[in-house]
Design an enzyme around this catalytic site. Sequence first.
Site, PDB file in Angstrom:
ATOM      1  CE1 TYR B  99      -1.170   1.005  11.553  1.00  0.00           C
ATOM      2  CE2 TYR B  99      -2.050   1.256   9.341  1.00  0.00           C
ATOM      3  CZ  TYR B  99      -1.383   1.781  10.431  1.00  0.00           C
ATOM      4  OH  TYR B  99      -0.917   3.057  10.409  1.00  0.00           O
ATOM      5  CD  GLU B 197      13.656  13.340  -9.445  1.00  0.00           C
ATOM      6  OE1 GLU B 197      14.510  13.551 -10.336  1.00  0.00           O
ATOM      7  OE2 GLU B 197      13.934  13.249  -8.249  1.00  0.00           O
TER       8      GLU B 197
END
Lengths: 677, 364
Positions: B99, B197
């Site tokens: 940003y 996972e």
Amino acid sequence: MPSEEVTNEKAAPKERKTAIAHKLATKQQEISVTEFFEKNKQILGFDSRSKSLLMGIKEAVDNSLDACEEAGILPDVSVRVEKVADEDYRICIEDNGPGIVHKMMPNVFGRLLYGSRFHALRQSRGQQGIGISATVMYGNITTGKPAHVISKIEGEDEVAWGMDIVIDTKTNRPIVTNDKAFNWEGKEHGTSIEYTIKGRYVNGKQSVFEYLKDTAIVNPHAQITFHDPDGTKTVFERATDTMPPKPKEIKPHPEGMEIGDLLKYAGNSQQKTVRAFLRNDFSRITDRIATEILEKSKVKEDKKPEKITRDDAIAILEAIKTVKIMAPPTDCLSPIGDTLIKKGLMHVLDGLRPEYYATPVTRSPKAVNGNPFVVEAGIVYGGDIPSDGQVQILRFANRVPLLYQQGACAITKAISEMDWRRYGLEQRGGKGIPFGPAIILVHVASTKVPFTSEGKEAVANFPELQSEIGLALRLCARNLKSHLNKMERKNKTHAKFEIVQEILPDMARKCAEHLDRPVPNLDRTISRIMNVVWIEPTVKREGKKLRTVTYTVYNYTTLPRTIRLHARLPKESVNLTLFSHQCFLDMNDEGKANWEIADLPPSTSTTVSFELTGDMADTFDADDIYFSGLSTTMVMGAETLPGDWGIKGLEIVQTDESDLVEEDEEETMEAEDLGDE
Amino acid sequence: MATNERQQLALDSLTGVVEGIYDQMDDGQIPTMEVPLRSKKNIEFDAKHNVWKYGDLRTSRTAKTVNGATMMLRTVYTSDFINEMIRDNKSSTLREMYYISEGWNHAKFHSQDESNLLAEDLETITGCMREDFKLRPEESGAHVYGDLNFTTMTKKGMKTMNCIDDVSEAGFAVPYKVEEDTFQIDPGNTRFVMAIETGGMFARLIENGFPEKYGCALIHLAGQPARSTRRLIKRLNEEHNLPVTVFTDGDPWSFRIYASVAYGAIKTAHISEFLATPTAQFIGTTASDILNYDLPTDKLSDKDIGALNAELSDPRFKDEYWTNEIQAMLSMKKKSEQQALAKYGLDFVTDRYLPEKLTDMGVL
């Protein structure tokens, strides 16, 4: 002419044959043209409510424009549509034309097949004199209300006349009521017609708005004002004060004549002999050709024209076929012209902010069957033009937009048969209407446009016309393609410009700041990266009719450079700022201007600028800039001067040649460097 | 090395980079910058650390192209920004840097990926870690569940937490920095580590009481594991000798998750020795599991097939085991999820599948 009653009676039983024939005879009578059209409204295009509304306006506007042009007046036409009941609309069309003399008013508006153009061979919008009276009649029939017509002709002592007109469908004669003279406040001359009609007001492709918009495109000399039923007022402003050249009237050309035509012309002829009739009543028949025709047809030369028999006529027509006759004169046509097409397109389509207007093409006139015709085409590309659908086709015949029956039109056919993929538009299988953000305009002008029907909605196809449209479109499309190529190159080269103009200076500044050292001089680095002469055009719009065009020329090479710039300017728009610029050399009759920038030192820039004013100022595309004096690889932002420009510039390349060879070597070295990446 | 020293080193190397660019411009040259090539073409096996690291291939960035020039401009801006942060004793997230770059003209990052990539670039060029640059990732996203204790910095000072007793069912959230100075590990009763996972399987094993029963520390990877997750796994393995296993879906993307845990990720190959756990073992779901357990499957998409083919040319997968697995999956054209084991009931995975697999591997 058959009438419905007759058809119905035919179904009667056989045994009463004789009696019926007598009975029928009492019913058989002439029906008037008006009655015929009343029953066959669709022939004139009054076949649906929405179309009827549009057709009436179209006929009236066409007439207004024709009348103004004939009188040499810049047209100012106003159209007002008001909703008075569910399906009833009151329509008013007013122009600033020459007006119509009082006693002719009833016939012009109240009698079918009455007009000045039916016998004339020249390019005009209206032809048969059916349109406006058919509109009046259609209004009478559907709403029972008369049309109200006002007209005033020029002159201090003239007054305006207003009257209500209804057409008697039995006799094809106008019935006039309330015929009154009055003072038309603030109006010097002009005509207004107000009628009420059953119709349906629609928006979109086949709307009144679209028709007026398209009309404004091909009539840039006209101002058109439209008040729609919601009370919104739209003005299509006049884009130019130049009137189109007045089309000349020509005598009929013998080629393609039918036997009936010949007999009709002979009957009306004022000439005393057939020889004189042939020589004087037709175009392109010389004394020698008349002799040849007479010899071959074995018609006596001193015969009176009205004595020509059917056999004579056949013989004459046969003879004409074997004689070589020049094509008809084409100055009877009034094409819009490339500049004005572009002008009109720009003026009306500016809201779409198109990226490119391909230079419109006006073909030279051709003739088929004794009718001269000319084809014009233009393409508008990009900007806010929707890119997800088929391209928009704007069809025009004698400056009149064609909104209906696109599929049946020769123009559409010619477009569909071109392979547009070669020119940067999408097209499935290389056939059909192409897809993409483009608007294609085609205008066909002729003394007699071959329409597919009386409604004048589509141009009939014939091979010569299709080939002419194809040629015009191809020329335009080639311009479009070269623009698209140029844009692609420009985007690529613009990247480099961004590096040297923005990224590197920013980097130098930031590095210097970080290290607390002086900002380094980037000239040599920049020359190494670019190694070209860069030409960057900018156009500043200052008000409606003033443009300042500036070309900044940067020498991003390591040696001083001399370069010439060339552009074709709208001659009437240039002013002193062009001639007084120190780099300006000269400009020829076509507006081709030349500048020379001599010995521009490395890592410096200079500018060439000038103003364009007036109507044509915005027709100049600043990207159309050419150069000479340097090799193609050494310049970015301009094109090499084409050989067919017919102006000097080529010599300079020769004098600079020794210098160039050296540079070319440098260029290749750079190219190799790039290859290593 | 003390924090201050490391930061000074980072500062000096960044200034060196900027200086290099400045000198080239000052000399009238086209600025160029050499960086190690960060692609699978340039990773080599480092026998000393048993991980994959960048090789000697270098790519040259030149200001002649817009990309090259932009990257260089970003390097300069980022260096300047880091310099400022170190001076003012601040730190920022990579997202914040993304940003902040709004005001950097052409150096502006157009996506978070671009700023992450640049931070990694600076790491490879200078040999420093991004933590030294005071740049941190947003969050790790990974969670740990099992009978082990972490002592970590909180707002109320160092605190010790047990990853069963002191956490919710979602587990202990891994912070972005897990180095010894702020993050200490006590393995407690844990006997091995299992990286998982999907969140679904993580929750299933917790609900079935698997961690407690087998002394297992479960780590939910949440997709491709973040650096700190991999660093934590590495530390559990290296410092506490816990065997590491990886349990994923049976598809090409899951193979890559395992590879980044065990061999090192291509993007971070410059620091593989800190992040990769070479002894990590793959539990499944393997191509042979799909056949052996007759698991419900999905068809491989074109993208999946592309990924598998790319893996065949990835040096990290160039052993017999992986070549066979990849080929097997390519030939059956099927993939499967780890939760597909539920075909045989909710307990099947904890009662049969995992005990069988782990026994085979010698973990249990």
